[in-house]
Design an enzyme around this catalytic site. Structure first.
Site, PDB file in Angstrom:
ATOM      1  N   LEU A  89       0.844  -1.166  -0.063  1.00  0.00           N
ATOM      2  CA  LEU A  89      -0.165  -0.266   0.010  1.00  0.00           C
ATOM      3  C   LEU A  89       0.871   1.021   0.303  1.00  0.00           C
ATOM      4  CD1 LEU A  89      -2.894  -1.139   2.726  1.00  0.00           C
ATOM      5  CD2 LEU A  89      -3.476  -0.886   0.544  1.00  0.00           C
ATOM      6  N   ASP A  90       0.635   1.809  -0.962  1.00  0.00           N
ATOM      7  CA  ASP A  90       1.407   3.453  -0.814  1.00  0.00           C
ATOM      8  C   ASP A  90       1.936   4.006   0.711  1.00  0.00           C
ATOM      9  OD1 ASP A  90       0.987   3.212  -3.243  1.00  0.00           O
ATOM     10  OD2 ASP A  90       0.491   4.708  -3.676  1.00  0.00           O
ATOM     11  N   LYS A  91       1.902   4.455   0.904  1.00  0.00           N
ATOM     12  CA  LYS A  91       2.564   5.341   2.519  1.00  0.00           C
ATOM     13  C   LYS A  91       1.930   6.270   3.105  1.00  0.00           C
ATOM     14  CE  LYS A  91       5.652   8.226   4.935  1.00  0.00           C
ATOM     15  NZ  LYS A  91       6.234   9.500   4.479  1.00  0.00           N
ATOM     16  N   ARG A 102      -4.508   5.928  -7.982  1.00  0.00           N
ATOM     17  CA  ARG A 102      -3.754   7.352  -7.902  1.00  0.00           C
ATOM     18  C   ARG A 102      -4.258   8.062  -9.188  1.00  0.00           C
ATOM     19  NH1 ARG A 102       0.715   7.786  -4.436  1.00  0.00           N
ATOM     20  NH2 ARG A 102       0.609   9.857  -4.271  1.00  0.00           N
TER      21      ARG A 102
END
Length: 276
Positions: free
Chosen positions: A74-76, A186
């Site tokens: 998962l992205d930060k 995103r």
């Protein structure tokens, strides 16, 4: 007397330090553990954030007292369901399911504008690399296929001028990525001109600042709320869910979207998924 006391304390074993931070456990068995990752936490060390000292891998390892292996990322800035394996073989099996697109993931996001009611974003993406990753010899590598389904859950129009219009529109969107490219959701939402609020890379700074001013929230408003997969060892169906983090839920509540979120979750209570 003081000397005897000194000898005793010198030979004593100091109590083990308790973990200073823990992650909410959504599911655990002998092979897998799923946690609710907060926004702002890296899954593992990255040269892109070399100054960071907190990682989900490290926190969970210290929390449960054994080594863990992330099977996806998962992205930060993204919060929500994050899955780990407790041994290398299970990690390989679970990672394979992600690579074969056999894992269904559901995300919620707050985006700029009012997208259409539902749709399919089929837009190839060029591969993005961390600095530590080996890049192909040729810089002309073809874009990889990437598909994301979305469904608009709720909308709002706020009486604030951010762009050229006197008001600003936003929406709550449910997303299901069918492929797993880096930053796929995103980048896909930016592609259709509905970037996620709080996205400093692919979003709009003026809209991000408005949400920070109105709601005190600067995080990426993207969360993985549900993950469905076949257990790589037992073959049973797993349905893992995580509630929205407090800061994300605060925005949803302020915009009157609570009912829309409840209709989206459709998952059993997280405690029913947890086995100790």
């Amino acid at each position: 007397m003081s000397g005897a006391l000194a000898d005793t304390t010198a030979g004593a074993t100091a109590p083990a330090a308790l973990p200073t931070e823990t992650l909410p456990i959504l599911y655990r068995d002998d092979f897998l553990v799923a946690v609710h990752k907060p926004s702002g936490l890296l899954v593992h060390r990255s040269v892109l954030d070399f100054h960071e000292e907190r990682f989900a891998v490290q926190i969970l390892r210290d929390q449960i007292g054994r080594r863990v292996h992330p099977v996806h990322r998962l992205d930060k800035g993204t919060s929500g369901v994050l899955l780990f394996a407790l041994d290398r073989e299970t990690a390989a099996l679970a990672s394979g399911a992600f690579e074969r697109q056999e894992v269904r993931k559901t995300y919620l996001a707050v985006v700029r504008g009012h997208p259409v009611g539902e749709g399919l974003i089929d837009h190839p993406l060029t591969r993005r690399f961390d600095d530590a990753e080996r890049r192909p010899d040729s810089e002309d590598a073809p874009a990889q296929g990437a598909v994301t389904r979305f469904h608009r859950l709720a909308t709002t129009e706020l009486p604030y001028q951010v762009d050229r219009y006197p008001t600003s529109r936003y929406a709550l969107v449910e997303l299901s990525p069918e492929t797993g490219r880096r930053h796929q959701i995103r980048r896909h939402l930016k592609h259709i001109s509905h970037p996620i609020i709080g996205d400093a890379t692919f979003g709009k700074g003026r809209h991000n600042r408005l949400f920070a001013q109105l709601f005190g929230v600067s995080r990426l408003l993207l969360a993985c709320t549900r993950m469905q997969l076949t257990h790589p060892r037992s073959g049973t169906a797993l349905d893992l869910s995580a509630p929205l983090a407090h800061d994300f839920a605060h925005v949803v509540d302020a915009l009157g979207w609570d009912d829309a979120v409840k209709s989206s979750m459709r998952a059993t209570d997280a405690t029913s998924n947890t086995r100790r």
